[in-house]
Design a protein around this motif. Structure first.
Motif, PDB file in Angstrom:
ATOM      1  N   GLN A   2       0.830  -1.201   0.000  1.00 57.79           N
ATOM      2  CA  GLN A   2       0.000   0.000   0.000  1.00 57.79           C
ATOM      3  C   GLN A   2       0.868   1.256   0.000  1.00 57.79           C
ATOM      4  OE1 GLN A   2      -3.055   0.007   3.003  1.00 57.79           O
ATOM      5  NE2 GLN A   2      -3.490   2.187   2.782  1.00 57.79           N
ATOM      6  N   GLY A   3       0.584   2.141  -0.938  1.00 59.62           N
ATOM      7  CA  GLY A   3       1.288   3.409  -1.024  1.00 59.62           C
ATOM      8  C   GLY A   3       2.575   3.369  -1.810  1.00 59.62           C
ATOM      9  N   GLU A   4       3.032   2.168  -2.251  1.00 57.32           N
ATOM     10  CA  GLU A   4       4.283   2.060  -2.996  1.00 57.32           C
ATOM     11  C   GLU A   4       4.002   1.754  -4.465  1.00 57.32           C
ATOM     12  OE1 GLU A   4       7.220  -0.478  -1.311  1.00 57.32           O
ATOM     13  OE2 GLU A   4       7.083   0.436   0.693  1.00 57.32           O
ATOM     14  N   GLU A   5       4.830   2.323  -5.326  1.00 50.46           N
ATOM     15  CA  GLU A   5       4.619   2.253  -6.765  1.00 50.46           C
ATOM     16  C   GLU A   5       5.224   0.987  -7.367  1.00 50.46           C
ATOM     17  OE1 GLU A   5       4.738   5.623 -10.228  1.00 50.46           O
ATOM     18  OE2 GLU A   5       6.571   5.355  -9.066  1.00 50.46           O
ATOM     19  N   ALA A   6       4.439   0.279  -8.174  1.00 51.20           N
ATOM     20  CA  ALA A   6       4.927  -0.849  -8.978  1.00 51.20           C
ATOM     21  C   ALA A   6       5.006  -0.374 -10.429  1.00 51.20           C
ATOM     22  CB  ALA A   6       3.994  -2.041  -8.850  1.00 51.20           C
ATOM     23  N   VAL A   7       6.155  -0.617 -11.077  1.00 52.44           N
ATOM     24  CA  VAL A   7       6.414  -0.014 -12.388  1.00 52.44           C
ATOM     25  C   VAL A   7       6.847  -1.071 -13.396  1.00 52.44           C
ATOM     26  CG1 VAL A   7       7.764   1.696 -13.660  1.00 52.44           C
ATOM     27  CG2 VAL A   7       7.124   2.143 -11.281  1.00 52.44           C
ATOM     28  N   LEU A   8       6.348  -0.959 -14.618  1.00 51.78           N
ATOM     29  CA  LEU A   8       6.841  -1.743 -15.756  1.00 51.78           C
ATOM     30  C   LEU A   8       7.119  -0.786 -16.904  1.00 51.78           C
ATOM     31  CD1 LEU A   8       5.837  -5.123 -17.179  1.00 51.78           C
ATOM     32  CD2 LEU A   8       5.676  -3.154 -18.697  1.00 51.78           C
ATOM     33  N   THR A   9       8.294  -0.928 -17.502  1.00 49.72           N
ATOM     34  CA  THR A   9       8.660  -0.154 -18.690  1.00 49.72           C
ATOM     35  C   THR A   9       8.819  -1.122 -19.858  1.00 49.72           C
ATOM     36  OG1 THR A   9       9.846   1.446 -17.307  1.00 49.72           O
ATOM     37  CG2 THR A   9      10.290   1.498 -19.672  1.00 49.72           C
ATOM     38  N   LYS A  10       8.266  -0.742 -20.998  1.00 45.94           N
ATOM     39  CA  LYS A  10       8.258  -1.617 -22.171  1.00 45.94           C
ATOM     40  C   LYS A  10       8.814  -0.850 -23.366  1.00 45.94           C
ATOM     41  CE  LYS A  10       5.021  -4.887 -24.396  1.00 45.94           C
ATOM     42  NZ  LYS A  10       3.630  -5.400 -24.370  1.00 45.94           N
ATOM     43  N   TYR A  11       9.838  -1.429 -24.013  1.00 44.27           N
ATOM     44  CA  TYR A  11      10.429  -0.854 -25.223  1.00 44.27           C
ATOM     45  C   TYR A  11      10.016  -1.710 -26.407  1.00 44.27           C
ATOM     46  CZ  TYR A  11      13.350   1.479 -21.755  1.00 44.27           C
ATOM     47  OH  TYR A  11      13.784   2.219 -20.682  1.00 44.27           O
ATOM     48  N   MET A  12       9.524  -1.070 -27.481  1.00 45.09           N
ATOM     49  CA  MET A  12       8.986  -1.793 -28.629  1.00 45.09           C
ATOM     50  C   MET A  12       9.570  -1.230 -29.919  1.00 45.09           C
ATOM     51  SD  MET A  12       5.115  -1.522 -27.136  1.00 45.09           S
ATOM     52  CE  MET A  12       5.598   0.019 -26.315  1.00 45.09           C
ATOM     53  N   ALA A  13       9.997  -2.108 -30.812  1.00 48.00           N
ATOM     54  CA  ALA A  13      10.616  -1.662 -32.065  1.00 48.00           C
ATOM     55  C   ALA A  13      10.045  -2.448 -33.239  1.00 48.00           C
ATOM     56  CB  ALA A  13      12.133  -1.830 -32.005  1.00 48.00           C
ATOM     57  N   TYR A  14       9.915  -1.755 -34.384  1.00 44.97           N
ATOM     58  CA  TYR A  14       9.365  -2.344 -35.609  1.00 44.97           C
ATOM     59  C   TYR A  14      10.279  -2.012 -36.785  1.00 44.97           C
ATOM     60  CZ  TYR A  14       4.720  -2.830 -33.353  1.00 44.97           C
ATOM     61  OH  TYR A  14       3.663  -3.173 -32.538  1.00 44.97           O
ATOM     62  N   THR A  15      10.307  -2.911 -37.767  1.00 46.80           N
ATOM     63  CA  THR A  15      10.961  -2.616 -39.036  1.00 46.80           C
ATOM     64  C   THR A  15      10.336  -3.471 -40.124  1.00 46.80           C
ATOM     65  OG1 THR A  15      13.099  -2.292 -40.135  1.00 46.80           O
ATOM     66  CG2 THR A  15      12.814  -4.352 -38.928  1.00 46.80           C
ATOM     67  N   SER A  16      10.736  -3.233 -41.375  1.00 49.76           N
ATOM     68  CA  SER A  16      10.209  -4.016 -42.491  1.00 49.76           C
ATOM     69  C   SER A  16      11.276  -4.162 -43.562  1.00 49.76           C
ATOM     70  CB  SER A  16       8.961  -3.352 -43.087  1.00 49.76           C
ATOM     71  OG  SER A  16       9.317  -2.322 -43.986  1.00 49.76           O
ATOM     72  N   SER A  17      10.990  -5.024 -44.541  1.00 50.47           N
ATOM     73  CA  SER A  17      11.934  -5.268 -45.635  1.00 50.47           C
ATOM     74  C   SER A  17      12.032  -4.076 -46.574  1.00 50.47           C
ATOM     75  CB  SER A  17      11.524  -6.521 -46.411  1.00 50.47           C
ATOM     76  OG  SER A  17      10.178  -6.448 -46.837  1.00 50.47           O
ATOM     77  N   LEU A  18      11.200  -3.066 -46.392  1.00 49.62           N
ATOM     78  CA  LEU A  18      11.371  -1.826 -47.143  1.00 49.62           C
ATOM     79  C   LEU A  18      12.641  -1.095 -46.728  1.00 49.62           C
ATOM     80  CD1 LEU A  18       7.684  -0.557 -46.941  1.00 49.62           C
ATOM     81  CD2 LEU A  18       8.819  -1.482 -48.968  1.00 49.62           C
ATOM     82  N   ASP A  19      13.139  -1.405 -45.530  1.00 46.37           N
ATOM     83  CA  ASP A  19      14.315  -0.719 -44.987  1.00 46.37           C
ATOM     84  C   ASP A  19      15.448  -1.654 -44.585  1.00 46.37           C
ATOM     85  OD1 ASP A  19      13.216   2.106 -44.834  1.00 46.37           O
ATOM     86  OD2 ASP A  19      11.725   1.036 -43.645  1.00 46.37           O
TER      87      ASP A  19
END
Length: 366
Positions: free
Chosen positions: A257-274
């Motif tokens: 109670q009163g304490e912060e639970a945190v999740l950070t998520k990094y997401m990356a996309y690419t395609s054969s166009l590049d």
């Protein structure tokens, strides 16, 4: 002339949604969309809910990544196009479901004590701040911050936090990758019998291990390949699972109670166009590792610097009309987001905020 009440509070640098209403989802998902001209995502709720075609559209897009299908006509005439080219809705990696002692955080249930979602046009981010009480009386303070990076065009990131306000107990972040996605053709395209239909990206690889999600797939007809990858930073106990078209990472935390639970998520996309297909996963892994090393705060600092430079050049100041001032900045912000500025792709009529106009560029965009 009758002056209409503004949809959002009139503020010089922000668009603020002050209440949750499912009827406004489609509008707000576009208003709060984020992109960098290459990669875009609709302004959906990161904790997710079960969409139907009338209450929302999850959407993630790469500019220029498309599928092509034959156009069928009841009666064909000279000059009618024979094939469609439609920007595809890509696998979704944003969703982070939240469970409080087994109860799911869902704005459609329980009671919303306070609610705020803000598009910070000066910073290039979207934040949410919600106090919510479950059906059983568990109250939390939920916060989120989303960014589609203007300095790393393949990258978007998300930070989610939960503070239990009147209880201590198990908090679960259930992060998901969903590759079973389709375009909402019937809802967003007024033409009759105009595709693409069904799932257009065939899976070649999906994995979930070593704190990574990874997916790679190829379109049925255009034969373009795309890949996406996500990683997590969280202090909880993690369990990964994967199937042919989905993956989950479950982080369990002993919430206090009163304490912060945190999740950070990094997401990356690419395609054969590049990036060639065989190099895509290595390419994305390097982007994710760099983002993890720098951290979420560095991404925010970089984003604000880019936005500062943009507004110093592009801002238009309007005296004595606060509503018009907000409106012109909102227009400028979305035009800036829609432009890729990479010499390869143009500016879609709807930018990267949704499936409208199939992602096409029009001759009068300039």
């Amino acid at each position: 002339m009758i002056k209409k009440e503004p949809i959002y509070p009139v503020l010089p640098w922000s668009i603020v949604e002050t209440e949750f209403n499912v009827k406004n989802n489609y509008r707000n998902e576009t208003t709060f969309a984020l992109s960098n001209g290459y990669l875009g995502t609709r302004g959906t709720y990161v904790e997710g809910y079960d969409f139907d075609i009338d209450t929302g559209l999850e959407g993630n897009f790469i500019n220029g990544f498309y599928e092509s299908q034959q156009v069928r006509y009841g009666e064909w005439n000279y000059g009618f196009p024979q094939k469609s080219q439609t920007m595809l809705n890509l696998p979704d990696m944003k969703r982070v479901e939240i469970y409080l002692e087994g109860e799911r955080f869902d704005l459609r249930t329980g009671a919303i004590i306070s609610y705020n979602r803000t598009l910070h046009m000066d910073k290039g981010i979207v934040t949410r701040d919600v106090v919510w009480e479950s059906d059983s009386g568990r109250r939390i303070h939920f916060k989120s911050c989303q960014i589609v990076s203007l300095t790393h065009l393949n990258l978007m990131a998300l930070k989610v936090s939960v503070i239990p306000l009147n209880f201590s107990g198990k908090i679960v972040f259930l992060s998901k990758l969903n590759a079973d996605v389709k375009n909402h053709t019937r809802k967003t395209n007024p033409l009759v019998d105009y595709g693409p239909y069904g799932r257009c990206i065939l899976p070649q690889m999906l994995q979930a291990d070593d704190e990574r999600f990874g997916f790679q797939g190829t379109t049925v007809n255009s034969k373009l390949t795309m890949a996406c990858m996500a990683s997590h930073v969280c202090n909880g106990i993690v369990e990964y699972q994967s199937e042919e078209l989905s993956a989950t990472a479950q982080y369990a935390i002993d919430g206090i109670q009163g304490e912060e639970a945190v999740l950070t998520k990094y997401m990356a996309y690419t395609s054969s166009l590049d990036v060639p297909s065989l190099e895509q996963l290595t390419f994305l892994n390097a982007i994710i590792q760099a983002a993890e090393t720098g951290g979420f705060s560095l991404l925010l600092e970089e984003q604000e610097k880019v936005m500062d430079q943009f507004w110093r050049i592009a801002d238009i100041e309007i005296d004595e009309d606060a509503s018009l001032q907000q409106g012109i900045r909102f227009n400028l912000f979305h035009v800036m987001q829609a432009a890729a500025r990479n010499g390869k792709v143009g500016m879609g009529a709807k930018g990267l905020s949704g499936e409208g106009y199939e992602g096409h560029y029009f001759w009068d965009t300039e």
